[in-house]
Design a protein around this motif. Structure first.
Motif, mmCIF file in Angstrom:
data_model
loop_
_atom_site.group_PDB
_atom_site.id
_atom_site.type_symbol
_atom_site.label_atom_id
_atom_site.label_comp_id
_atom_site.label_asym_id
_atom_site.label_seq_id
_atom_site.Cartn_x
_atom_site.Cartn_y
_atom_site.Cartn_z
ATOM 1 N N SER A 94 -6.074 -0.112 4.016
ATOM 2 C CA SER A 94 -4.821 -0.514 4.178
ATOM 3 C C SER A 94 -4.163 -0.646 2.801
ATOM 4 C CB SER A 94 -4.547 -1.987 4.882
ATOM 5 O OG SER A 94 -5.158 -3.097 4.019
ATOM 6 N N GLY A 95 -2.803 -1.022 2.634
ATOM 7 C CA GLY A 95 -2.226 -1.246 1.158
ATOM 8 C C GLY A 95 -2.962 -2.376 0.678
ATOM 9 N N MET A 96 -2.995 -3.517 1.644
ATOM 10 C CA MET A 96 -3.604 -4.764 1.039
ATOM 11 C C MET A 96 -5.153 -4.625 0.751
ATOM 12 S SD MET A 96 -1.199 -6.712 0.853
ATOM 13 C CE MET A 96 -2.038 -7.615 -0.161
ATOM 14 N N GLU A 163 5.747 -4.252 -8.841
ATOM 15 C CA GLU A 163 6.019 -3.363 -7.519
ATOM 16 C C GLU A 163 7.709 -3.034 -7.728
ATOM 17 O OE1 GLU A 163 5.400 -5.527 -3.873
ATOM 18 O OE2 GLU A 163 7.354 -4.823 -3.193
ATOM 19 N N ASP A 192 2.585 -1.132 -7.599
ATOM 20 C CA ASP A 192 2.509 -0.945 -6.402
ATOM 21 C C ASP A 192 3.752 0.207 -6.042
ATOM 22 O OD1 ASP A 192 3.425 -0.818 -3.529
ATOM 23 O OD2 ASP A 192 2.297 -2.849 -3.233
ATOM 24 N N SER A 214 0.655 1.390 -0.177
ATOM 25 C CA SER A 214 0.651 1.227 1.205
ATOM 26 C C SER A 214 0.566 2.475 1.842
ATOM 27 C CB SER A 214 1.373 0.122 1.450
ATOM 28 O OG SER A 214 1.293 0.141 3.112
ATOM 29 N N THR A 216 0.853 3.296 4.855
ATOM 30 C CA THR A 216 1.477 2.794 6.066
ATOM 31 C C THR A 216 2.819 3.142 5.979
ATOM 32 O OG1 THR A 216 -0.212 0.958 6.053
ATOM 33 C CG2 THR A 216 1.395 1.021 7.676
ATOM 34 N N LYS A 217 3.528 3.122 4.872
ATOM 35 C CA LYS A 217 5.098 3.144 4.735
ATOM 36 C C LYS A 217 5.300 4.833 4.563
ATOM 37 C CE LYS A 217 4.559 -1.134 5.017
ATOM 38 N NZ LYS A 217 4.354 -2.100 3.647
#
Ligand SMILES: *Cc1c(COP(=O)(O)O)cnc(C)c1O
Length: 413
Positions: A94-96, A163, A192, A214, A216-217
């Motif tokens: 994951s990004g985290m 970020e 980020d 991430s 995910t995005k």
């Protein structure tokens, strides 16, 4: 250094980013597949015991076990590294997970981090809370005031973490200036790059050392999987983070890597198209009588407009935030009621705090992503009850305007 290497795809050395986005990876298998293969296997078979021993001892580069080596994951890593312009990349669950791996791999007790106050909420919790337990301290500073970053640096500072643009206010920080501060202090700059992606912004070209993502995005781009990655030099990724991954195990599944790999093929055209729609929507919102203020780096009214245009290939990105009128007349309660009214009147937008999808998403940051903060903390961060964030997708922009106009016109009337 291993002697036998996993081969690369043969591509011209001067191939451009659009070409690398669809071609970089591994050579095809003997079956000659055109689309990249999905290798759903936990382990790999060796021809004999001696070869197995050489591979486990890192004398020969080969696929061994999917916690740290898998062909589909490697294709995604190589492709993303090519897009970011870094030597290497490691994919994470994951990004985290990417931020966790980065900090665990580079820092030790007694080390210090300087980080923007406007980064993703879980990043603040991870750096400011979890890592403090292990003796790694973080100082949070202004997103845009470079002097505050400079003043926060100590002899023990090892990492600056930024970020840009921020969420939901789209504040932009000066990557080149932060890189200078980091390097002057013998520290590294990590960025980020979730909101711009390498299609719009390549932080290493501006002096950053490491990129976290991430996946995910926008990298997946269609809201299907959770994924992450760290990009950087081989001296950090291959020498420090890959060995840590072998022990830490926050690896990306081959299936999720395959989804992101295929997402990268359309990243550039998606980012251009979604960013164009976001700017058109931002301009339209700016002149709507029910809207108090609009945040998008592509607008001339944005405080860091010039910097954003220089740093982000002339694009503002796909996230637009705006404040619905109401606060002045009726305070926070009326502002919140108006924001909810606009969100609830939509028929196309998805009401979700996620972003980076081809489907436009709409959210009320004060009660979702920033809901765990106190009202004072929220106001300090500039997030009021009238604020709405829209992460623009690929629908027709006139349909999106009509979707928002339904609620906004009712308030203006
Ligand atoms: C979503 C997000 C993350 C965390 O990524 P996950 O894949 O959800 O773990 C980190 N940084 C930014 C800017 C994000 O938007």
């Amino acid at each position: 250094m291993s002697e036998k290497k996993i081969p690369r795809r043969e591509l011209p050395a001067d191939a451009r980013i659009e070409t690398l986005a669809v071609r970089e990876g591994l050579p095809a298998t003997p079956w000659g597949e055109n689309s990249e293969a999905l290798f759903l296997t936990s382990s790999f078979v060796h021809p004999d015991a001696a070869t197995a021993a050489a591979r486990f001892a890192n004398e020969e580069e080969a696929f061994v076990y999917s916690r740290f080596t898998n062909p589909t994951v490697m294709m995604m890593e190589r492709r993303l590294a090519a897009l970011e312009g870094t030597q290497s990349c490691i994919a994470t669950s994951s990004g985290m997970g990417a931020i966790l791996l980065l900090v665990m791999g580079l820092l030790r007790a007694g080390d210090h981090i300087v980080c923007s106050r406007s980064v993703f909420g879980s990043t603040i919790k991870l750096l400011g809370g979890e890592f403090a337990k292990f003796g790694v301290e973080t100082t949070f500073v202004s997103q845009t005031d470079v002097q505050e970053w400079r003043r926060a640096v100590r002899p023990s500072t090892r990492l600056l973490f930024a970020e840009t643009p921020s969420n939901p206010l789209t504040e932009v920080c000066d990557i080149a200036a932060l890189a200078d501060i980091a390097h002057g202090a013998g520290a590294l700059l990590a960025v980020d790059n979730c909101f711009c992606t390498p299609a719009l912004q390549q932080p290493v070209k501006l002096g950053a050392d490491l990129i976290v993502h991430s996946g995910t995005k926008y990298l997946d781009g269609q809201g299907r999987v959770i994924a992450g990655a760290v990009c950087g030099p081989t001296s950090i990724i291959d020498d420090k983070l890959v060995p840590l991954m072998r022990s830490a195990g926050i690896c990306l599944s081959p299936f999720n890597a395959w989804v992101v790999l295929k997402g990268l093929e359309t990243l550039s055209i998606r980012m251009q198209a979604q960013s164009e729609r976001a700017l058109a929507l931002a301009r339209w919102l700016e002149q709507h009588p029910a809207v108090e203020r609009v945040y998008h780096p592509g607008l001339a009214s944005h405080p860091q407009h010039e910097l954003a245009m220089r740093q982000q290939s002339g694009c503002g990105g796909a996230v637009v935030s705006f404040i619905v009128k109401g606060q002045t007349a009726g305070g926070a309660d009326l502002a919140r009621r108006h924001a909810f009214q606009v969100i609830d009147a939509t028929r196309i937008c998805s009401i979700t705090a996620n972003l980076g999808d081809t489907k436009t998403t709409i959210t009320h940051p004060a009660s979702t992503s920033h809901g765990r903060l106190t009202e004072d903390q929220r106001l300090a961060a500039g997030i009021t009850q009238g604020m709405i964030r829209v992460a623009v997708g690929l629908e027709h922009v006139e349909d999106l305007k009509a979707d928002l106009a339904r609620g906004l016109d009712a308030i203006a009337a």
